[in-house]
Design a protein around this motif. Sequence first.
Motif, PDB file in Angstrom:
ATOM      1  N   TYR A 107      33.232  36.806 -16.303  1.00 49.72           N
ATOM      2  CA  TYR A 107      33.645  35.500 -16.819  1.00 49.72           C
ATOM      3  C   TYR A 107      34.014  34.522 -15.706  1.00 49.72           C
ATOM      4  O   TYR A 107      34.790  33.586 -15.940  1.00 49.72           O
ATOM      5  N   HIS A 139      34.590  30.819 -16.097  1.00 54.73           N
ATOM      6  CA  HIS A 139      35.761  30.329 -16.839  1.00 54.73           C
ATOM      7  C   HIS A 139      37.056  30.438 -16.036  1.00 54.73           C
ATOM      8  O   HIS A 139      38.146  30.196 -16.581  1.00 54.73           O
ATOM      9  N   ARG A 166      39.830  27.945 -16.382  1.00 54.34           N
ATOM     10  CA  ARG A 166      40.272  27.580 -17.729  1.00 54.34           C
ATOM     11  C   ARG A 166      41.626  28.221 -18.049  1.00 54.34           C
ATOM     12  O   ARG A 166      41.928  29.331 -17.595  1.00 54.34           O
ATOM     13  N   PHE A 198      42.613  29.651 -20.609  1.00 55.19           N
ATOM     14  CA  PHE A 198      42.557  30.880 -21.397  1.00 55.19           C
ATOM     15  C   PHE A 198      42.045  32.078 -20.599  1.00 55.19           C
ATOM     16  O   PHE A 198      41.911  33.179 -21.141  1.00 55.19           O
ATOM     17  N   LEU A 238      41.852  35.988 -21.773  1.00 58.87           N
ATOM     18  CA  LEU A 238      40.493  36.499 -22.001  1.00 58.87           C
ATOM     19  C   LEU A 238      40.304  37.822 -21.262  1.00 58.87           C
ATOM     20  O   LEU A 238      39.821  38.812 -21.842  1.00 58.87           O
ATOM     21  N   ILE A 272      40.160  33.383 -31.589  1.00 61.98           N
ATOM     22  CA  ILE A 272      39.188  32.929 -30.584  1.00 61.98           C
ATOM     23  C   ILE A 272      39.081  33.920 -29.421  1.00 61.98           C
ATOM     24  O   ILE A 272      38.024  34.027 -28.799  1.00 61.98           O
ATOM     25  N   ASP A 273      40.132  34.675 -29.127  1.00 60.81           N
ATOM     26  CA  ASP A 273      40.030  35.722 -28.098  1.00 60.81           C
ATOM     27  C   ASP A 273      39.420  36.993 -28.690  1.00 60.81           C
ATOM     28  O   ASP A 273      38.453  37.526 -28.146  1.00 60.81           O
ATOM     29  N   ASN A 289      37.236  37.779 -30.754  1.00 68.41           N
ATOM     30  CA  ASN A 289      36.174  37.176 -31.570  1.00 68.41           C
ATOM     31  C   ASN A 289      34.931  38.055 -31.678  1.00 68.41           C
ATOM     32  O   ASN A 289      33.820  37.567 -31.870  1.00 68.41           O
TER      33      ASN A 289
HETATM   34  P1  CMP Z   1      32.765  34.393 -25.109  1.00 65.56           P
HETATM   35  O1  CMP Z   1      31.492  33.987 -25.749  1.00 65.56           O
HETATM   36  O2  CMP Z   1      32.914  35.822 -24.747  1.00 65.56           O
HETATM   37  O3  CMP Z   1      32.987  33.516 -23.780  1.00 65.56           O
HETATM   38  C1  CMP Z   1      34.263  33.190 -23.275  1.00 65.56           C
HETATM   39  C2  CMP Z   1      35.372  33.598 -24.202  1.00 65.56           C
HETATM   40  O4  CMP Z   1      36.611  32.965 -23.958  1.00 65.56           O
HETATM   41  C3  CMP Z   1      35.009  33.192 -25.613  1.00 65.56           C
HETATM   42  O5  CMP Z   1      33.976  34.019 -26.091  1.00 65.56           O
HETATM   43  C4  CMP Z   1      36.362  33.331 -26.298  1.00 65.56           C
HETATM   44  O6  CMP Z   1      36.605  34.657 -26.772  1.00 65.56           O
HETATM   45  C5  CMP Z   1      37.368  33.057 -25.177  1.00 65.56           C
HETATM   46  N1  CMP Z   1      38.110  31.818 -25.379  1.00 65.56           N
HETATM   47  C6  CMP Z   1      39.436  31.710 -25.559  1.00 65.56           C
HETATM   48  N2  CMP Z   1      39.814  30.446 -25.691  1.00 65.56           N
HETATM   49  C7  CMP Z   1      38.685  29.684 -25.621  1.00 65.56           C
HETATM   50  C8  CMP Z   1      38.412  28.285 -25.712  1.00 65.56           C
HETATM   51  N3  CMP Z   1      39.372  27.393 -25.899  1.00 65.56           N
HETATM   52  N4  CMP Z   1      37.121  27.877 -25.590  1.00 65.56           N
HETATM   53  C9  CMP Z   1      36.125  28.771 -25.376  1.00 65.56           C
HETATM   54  N5  CMP Z   1      36.328  30.117 -25.277  1.00 65.56           N
HETATM   55  C10 CMP Z   1      37.590  30.578 -25.414  1.00 65.56           C
END
Ligand code: CMP
Length: 134
Positions: free
Chosen positions: A50, A53, A56, A58, A62, A110-111, A113
Amino acid sequence: AIERTLSIIKPDAVAKNVIGQIYSRFENAGLKIVAAQMKQLSREDAEGFYAAHKERGFFKDLVDFMVSGPVMIQVLEGENAVLKNRELMGATDPKKADKGTIRADFADSIDANAVHGSDAVEAAQVEIAYFFGK
Ligand code: CMP
């Protein structure tokens, strides 16, 4: 075109015992599982995967989540595989995911997911090489 994409079934979905149900969705959509490995990611594995990211807010949550239990990593192959897998997954935030998608049916937040899928063919090549080599 026939494409390959990287898919990860995340720790929440592995713990829920729904690997098979998610695999059936791939197969029923015409996506073939051409490589797979179950793995407990290290922090280094998750941070590297990752890396885009890293800045970011998060990012730490993550990474913490992705190392919280084993994941199932697979390469899916088929016509238009990148987009097809993204359609099967639904929106990143399960609250926004369309009915009948993997995230609507199996994800909690969202985490947590349920699944990851490459967002473009170029990203897929990098992500596949990251876990499976050339
Ligand atoms: P994924 O497709 O695995 O890629 C990055 C991951 O960060 C995403 O799925 C989410 O599980 C996690 N994530 C957490 N917060 C956010 C956010 N605000 N925007 C995008 N991804 C997020």
